[in-house]
Design a protein around this motif. Sequence first.
Motif, short mmCIF file in Angstrom:
data_model
loop_
_atom_site.label_atom_id
_atom_site.label_comp_id
_atom_site.label_asym_id
_atom_site.label_seq_id
_atom_site.Cartn_x
_atom_site.Cartn_y
_atom_site.Cartn_z
N SER A 101 -52.95 54.07 -9.88
CA SER A 101 -52.43 54.71 -8.67
C SER A 101 -53.44 55.68 -8.07
O SER A 101 -53.51 55.83 -6.85
CB SER A 101 -51.12 55.46 -8.98
N GLU A 102 -54.25 56.31 -8.89
CA GLU A 102 -55.26 57.25 -8.38
C GLU A 102 -56.36 56.51 -7.63
O GLU A 102 -56.83 56.97 -6.58
CB GLU A 102 -55.85 58.07 -9.53
N VAL A 103 -56.78 55.38 -8.17
CA VAL A 103 -57.79 54.57 -7.48
C VAL A 103 -57.26 54.11 -6.14
O VAL A 103 -57.94 54.22 -5.11
CB VAL A 103 -58.20 53.36 -8.34
N LYS A 104 -56.03 53.60 -6.11
CA LYS A 104 -55.45 53.14 -4.85
C LYS A 104 -55.33 54.29 -3.85
O LYS A 104 -55.59 54.12 -2.66
CB LYS A 104 -54.06 52.53 -5.09
N ALA A 105 -54.96 55.47 -4.34
CA ALA A 105 -54.80 56.61 -3.46
C ALA A 105 -56.13 57.00 -2.82
O ALA A 105 -56.20 57.25 -1.61
CB ALA A 105 -54.23 57.79 -4.24
#
Length: 314
Positions: A101-105
């Motif tokens: 989720s952090e990469v996507k964010a």
Amino acid sequence: MAVAPAKQNIALAIGSKLGAVTCFIIMATMVKIASATVPAGEIVFFRSFCALPIILIWITWRGELRTGLKTDNPVGHLWRGLVGTMGMSMGFAALGLLPLSEVKAIQYAQPVLVVVFAAMFLGERVRVFRLTAVALGMGGVLIIMWPRLTAFTEAGIDPFLALGAVVAFGSAVMAALAHVFVRKLTATEPTSAIVFYFGITASTLSLLTILFGWVMPTPTEFLVLITAGLVGGVGQIFLTSSYRYADASVVAPFEYSSILFAIGIGYFIFAEVPTVVMLLGIALIVVAGILIIWRERQLGKERAQARKVITPQG
């Protein structure tokens, strides 16, 4: 050969966009699983090469196999391929270092950066409204990356997590540049050619990374890598279809639904729990992205109205 525009179908466009989002999240999940043991360059090869049969089937089904692959700008395809492959490689590497989720964010910075690069390379005028949205979005990115890049946190700096944040942002930068190249290519090149030649370029460039050491995947890893490629190819088709049946301003906001999938998959599969700080950064980036999309829609209406005024009435 000119292709007649597809009839507007909002429901089909939104469904296709959600299908693309789902496919790309599944692909990212497969990549994250494989990244524990397989180098990023090798993953890029499987992702690109295994998608080619799906793309060729789609081109054949559209009746464009003979005409849709002709190009008047091979150099443009090469530059788009170089930048896009770099972005994909960095994104896959980031998935091995940071929560999904952090990469996507962090990668949500792409539409914000497109505004900047379009002004730099395409000569587009950027006024106060979009500059404010860009500043808001970049503030959100900084909030997400700050705990990874500063020692003023409880855990201090983890070099691998810091590298992951920088690489994830680098992938957003490369993806935004690739988007600008695609904008230029669409003026003369059919969509089929743009999609196909990117797959060819990415497969060839990633194959060169075998010199830096590939590993022999296990049968399970082979299945994961091939699935990532096939699902990614289907996702490309869904994505292209979504923009054929409705304006970008209609379907683009649904891209942000991917964060819900990413948080859910991260929690249930990888035991990743998003922080309050990360959720705040995501909120700012999403608001900035939607503001930019809304403004692009308004500018599109203004340009269309201006053309009506200029065009002589018959």
